[in-house]
Design an enzyme around this catalytic site. Structure first.
Site, PDB file in Angstrom:
ATOM      1  N   ASP A   8     -58.284 -14.161  13.837  1.00 23.71           N
ATOM      2  CA  ASP A   8     -59.475 -14.800  14.377  1.00 23.71           C
ATOM      3  C   ASP A   8     -59.097 -15.783  15.481  1.00 23.71           C
ATOM      4  O   ASP A   8     -59.740 -15.859  16.506  1.00 23.71           O
ATOM      5  CB  ASP A   8     -60.287 -15.492  13.275  1.00 23.71           C
ATOM      6  CG  ASP A   8     -59.454 -16.406  12.390  1.00 23.71           C
ATOM      7  OD1 ASP A   8     -58.213 -16.507  12.569  1.00 23.71           O
ATOM      8  OD2 ASP A   8     -60.036 -17.035  11.485  1.00 23.71           O
ATOM      9  N   ASP A  18     -53.686 -20.725  17.050  1.00 22.04           N
ATOM     10  CA  ASP A  18     -53.749 -22.161  17.328  1.00 22.04           C
ATOM     11  C   ASP A  18     -52.328 -22.708  17.476  1.00 22.04           C
ATOM     12  O   ASP A  18     -51.740 -22.639  18.551  1.00 22.04           O
ATOM     13  CB  ASP A  18     -54.532 -22.858  16.215  1.00 22.04           C
ATOM     14  CG  ASP A  18     -54.866 -24.313  16.505  1.00 22.04           C
ATOM     15  OD1 ASP A  18     -54.445 -24.846  17.549  1.00 22.04           O
ATOM     16  OD2 ASP A  18     -55.551 -24.932  15.671  1.00 22.04           O
ATOM     17  N   LYS A  23     -55.996 -20.540  21.470  1.00 23.75           N
ATOM     18  CA  LYS A  23     -56.090 -21.976  21.756  1.00 23.75           C
ATOM     19  C   LYS A  23     -54.690 -22.495  22.102  1.00 23.75           C
ATOM     20  O   LYS A  23     -54.036 -23.154  21.295  1.00 23.75           O
ATOM     21  CB  LYS A  23     -56.665 -22.725  20.549  1.00 23.75           C
ATOM     22  CG  LYS A  23     -56.999 -24.159  20.865  1.00 23.75           C
ATOM     23  CD  LYS A  23     -57.554 -25.042  19.755  1.00 23.75           C
ATOM     24  CE  LYS A  23     -57.980 -24.495  18.472  1.00 23.75           C
ATOM     25  NZ  LYS A  23     -58.416 -25.544  17.509  1.00 23.75           N
TER      26      LYS A  23
END
Length: 182
Positions: free
Chosen positions: A102, A105, A133
């Site tokens: 998903d 990070d 991200k």
């Protein structure tokens, strides 16, 4: 009170998510032509909505597998302590693995899982992610397939959670800080 009331703003809409899944699915289909039975590996729980939509657009014979892996443990930041709660049921030796995520990070979880699968003899290990991200990275890591790059913000929805909530929102939104700063 609705879950939507706790969302500060929508970052990736339902329509954008559908377009991303289609685009990435077509690219994966092209790139994996001729690869014998690649494994699409979802990292639970957040991958479920994205992986479900993505696989509809992969026009190849693929196997589906899951691992339950976590490094957040109820927090809004990664602890760095990667726990495998459920392992795969299939051997990866000599196999091409595509991990569906998903969000990428910190990079800690994926770095650990890629190394593990490589150690187990995977022929190749790549990552497809809905959200990237890079501002959150603590370990250098670049997914091969990226849906969209997002800023450093705490996001929920479409599989992403805060304390196991908000996964069922059909878009990705920024959670209001007062919700997680209690």
């Amino acid at each position: 009170m609705s879950l939507h009331d706790n969302i500060e703003s929508i970052l990736v809409s339902e329509k954008e998510i559908a377009e991303i899944a289609e685009r990435l699915g077509k690219q994966i289909t092209e790139d994996y032509k001729g690869v014998e039975r690649p494994i699409l590996l979802g990292l639970l729980k957040g991958c479920v909505p994205f992986m479900s939509d993505l696989q509809k657009h992969i026009d190849l014979p693929i196997e589906i597998e899951y691992m339950d892996v976590s490094s957040y443990h109820g927090s809004i930041t990664s602890s760095g302590d990667v726990k495998i709660r459920k392992d795969m049921n299939t051997s990866v030796s000599g196999r091409d693995i595509l991990i569906a995520e998903d969000i990428v990070d910190t990079g800690k979880t994926l770095d650990t899982i890629v190394k593990l699968l490589t150690h187990r003899g995977a022929k190749s290990v790549e990552v497809v992610t809905l959200l990237d991200k890079p501002a959150g990275r603590v370990i250098p890591f670049t997914p091969k397939y990226i849906g969209v790059t997002i800023p450093k913000a705490f996001v929920v929805g479409y599989g992403l959670d805060y304390d196991e909530l908000y996964r069922n929102i059909p878009y990705v939104g920024i959670l209001k800080p007062e919700i997680y700063k209690k």
